[in-house]
Design a protein around this motif. Sequence first.
Motif, mmCIF file in Angstrom:
data_model
loop_
_atom_site.group_PDB
_atom_site.id
_atom_site.type_symbol
_atom_site.label_atom_id
_atom_site.label_comp_id
_atom_site.label_asym_id
_atom_site.label_seq_id
_atom_site.Cartn_x
_atom_site.Cartn_y
_atom_site.Cartn_z
ATOM 1 N N UNK A 87 0.804 -1.223 0.000
ATOM 2 C CA UNK A 87 0.000 0.000 0.000
ATOM 3 C C UNK A 87 0.838 1.274 0.000
ATOM 4 N N UNK A 88 1.979 1.274 0.691
ATOM 5 C CA UNK A 88 2.708 2.511 0.938
ATOM 6 C C UNK A 88 3.950 2.723 0.071
ATOM 7 N N UNK A 89 4.380 1.745 -0.688
ATOM 8 C CA UNK A 89 5.668 1.853 -1.382
ATOM 9 C C UNK A 89 5.534 2.222 -2.858
ATOM 10 N N UNK A 90 4.314 2.478 -3.299
ATOM 11 C CA UNK A 90 4.129 2.945 -4.664
ATOM 12 C C UNK A 90 3.846 1.865 -5.682
ATOM 13 N N UNK A 91 3.405 0.695 -5.236
ATOM 14 C CA UNK A 91 3.056 -0.391 -6.154
ATOM 15 C C UNK A 91 1.597 -0.233 -6.573
ATOM 16 N N UNK A 92 1.354 -0.015 -7.844
ATOM 17 C CA UNK A 92 -0.016 0.063 -8.348
ATOM 18 C C UNK A 92 -0.585 -1.340 -8.525
ATOM 19 N N UNK A 93 -1.846 -1.503 -8.173
ATOM 20 C CA UNK A 93 -2.530 -2.785 -8.337
ATOM 21 C C UNK A 93 -1.732 -3.947 -7.738
ATOM 22 N N UNK A 94 -1.416 -3.887 -6.446
ATOM 23 C CA UNK A 94 -0.578 -4.925 -5.838
ATOM 24 C C UNK A 94 -1.172 -6.330 -5.927
ATOM 25 N N UNK A 95 -2.487 -6.411 -6.019
ATOM 26 C CA UNK A 95 -3.140 -7.719 -6.103
ATOM 27 C C UNK A 95 -2.815 -8.444 -7.409
ATOM 28 N N UNK A 96 -2.340 -7.714 -8.412
ATOM 29 C CA UNK A 96 -2.061 -8.325 -9.708
ATOM 30 C C UNK A 96 -0.673 -8.963 -9.781
ATOM 31 N N UNK A 97 0.156 -8.754 -8.766
ATOM 32 C CA UNK A 97 1.525 -9.268 -8.786
ATOM 33 C C UNK A 97 1.666 -10.560 -7.985
ATOM 34 N N UNK A 98 2.656 -11.342 -8.370
ATOM 35 C CA UNK A 98 3.138 -12.437 -7.534
ATOM 36 C C UNK A 98 4.185 -11.845 -6.598
ATOM 37 N N UNK A 99 4.074 -12.142 -5.272
ATOM 38 C CA UNK A 99 4.979 -11.593 -4.262
ATOM 39 C C UNK A 99 5.848 -12.709 -3.686
ATOM 40 N N UNK A 100 7.162 -12.538 -3.810
ATOM 41 C CA UNK A 100 8.114 -13.470 -3.206
ATOM 42 C C UNK A 100 8.622 -12.903 -1.881
ATOM 43 N N UNK A 101 8.670 -13.750 -0.856
ATOM 44 C CA UNK A 101 9.223 -13.374 0.451
ATOM 45 C C UNK A 101 10.695 -13.775 0.485
ATOM 46 N N UNK A 102 11.575 -12.803 0.580
ATOM 47 C CA UNK A 102 13.024 -13.027 0.589
ATOM 48 C C UNK A 102 13.460 -13.295 2.033
ATOM 49 N N UNK A 103 13.804 -14.539 2.329
ATOM 50 C CA UNK A 103 14.086 -14.967 3.703
ATOM 51 C C UNK A 103 15.563 -15.339 3.807
ATOM 52 N N UNK A 104 16.340 -14.460 4.470
ATOM 53 C CA UNK A 104 17.786 -14.649 4.561
ATOM 54 C C UNK A 104 18.288 -14.359 5.967
ATOM 55 N N UNK A 105 19.358 -15.031 6.361
ATOM 56 C CA UNK A 105 19.902 -14.885 7.710
ATOM 57 C C UNK A 105 20.554 -13.530 7.932
ATOM 58 N N UNK A 106 20.872 -12.775 6.874
ATOM 59 C CA UNK A 106 21.508 -11.472 7.066
ATOM 60 C C UNK A 106 20.524 -10.428 7.601
ATOM 61 N N UNK A 107 19.231 -10.705 7.538
ATOM 62 C CA UNK A 107 18.247 -9.825 8.164
ATOM 63 C C UNK A 107 18.036 -10.239 9.618
ATOM 64 N N UNK A 108 17.263 -9.461 10.365
ATOM 65 C CA UNK A 108 17.088 -9.683 11.802
ATOM 66 C C UNK A 108 16.019 -10.745 12.060
ATOM 67 N N UNK A 109 16.390 -11.772 12.830
ATOM 68 C CA UNK A 109 15.456 -12.841 13.173
ATOM 69 C C UNK A 109 15.613 -13.201 14.637
ATOM 70 N N UNK A 110 14.568 -13.799 15.188
ATOM 71 C CA UNK A 110 14.576 -14.235 16.575
ATOM 72 C C UNK A 110 15.052 -15.686 16.681
#
Length: 264
Positions: free
Chosen positions: A147-170
């Motif tokens: 909603x906030x990052x400027x993606x028009x018609x977000x429902x029309x896209x396939x969204x991949x979740x990038x899951x990597x250890x270099x980001x913050x995790x518990x």
Amino acid sequence: MLKMVLSVATTFALVVLGGAPATAGPPRPSDPVGIDVSWPQCGKTLPSGLAFAIVGVNNGLANTTNPCLQAQLDWAELTIKYPQATSQPRVALYVNTANPGLAGSWWPSSNFYSGTVVDNPYGKCEGKNDKACAYMYGYAKAYDDAVLRGVDNPEDYFWWLDVETENSWQPDKEANRADLEGMTDYFESIGADVGIYSTGYQWGQIAGTVPSGSSLAGLPSWLAGARTLNGAKSNCALPGLTPGSRVALTQYVSSGLDYNFACK
């Protein structure tokens, strides 16, 4: 995305603004090869002759925006004009993921976000570092991405979740899974499809074994780690990241760019 230093013969031409061109022969037309791009490619001239493209929405962290998002989406829409022999959508998106817990710059304190009371499968979020609030964090980051990052018609896209250890995790893998379920559930609530990008090792470190009843079960997998196009093709035969998952994409890196092979 994952970075490796390597060289293979099947790369596209790339011209870096202000530098010398790096050229090599393109992949054979029968190879359904695509590319993923994001903030590291800002200010670079991107290749043509691709079967598909995946554009990063964030600037390396889950709570940021890729400053070149619109330019790269425009490039993808203009460059990849025609359907090709691949199971992948012509243009898709990927987002950075994380579960920073109470160390984050923002952490939810309720099941309410942006005017909506979220149906939370883990109960009531009360600002604690637990599964209920991790779910809300993931839901909120997915909402922001759509909603906030400027993606028009977000429902029309396939969204991949990038899951990597270099980001913050518990350390709590169940909480990390809850976070990713929150993201998945939000994207699916708007009618979008979702998949997971990672390696088997990193996924195991972050999320562990996914229960069959999780909304992560059965999502398509996009596997990193190959060093050549042939290696990427071979990785199509690896197990998916979650129960019931098929490997839809495999990634390899060449001349500083991430290329992707679409598994049949």
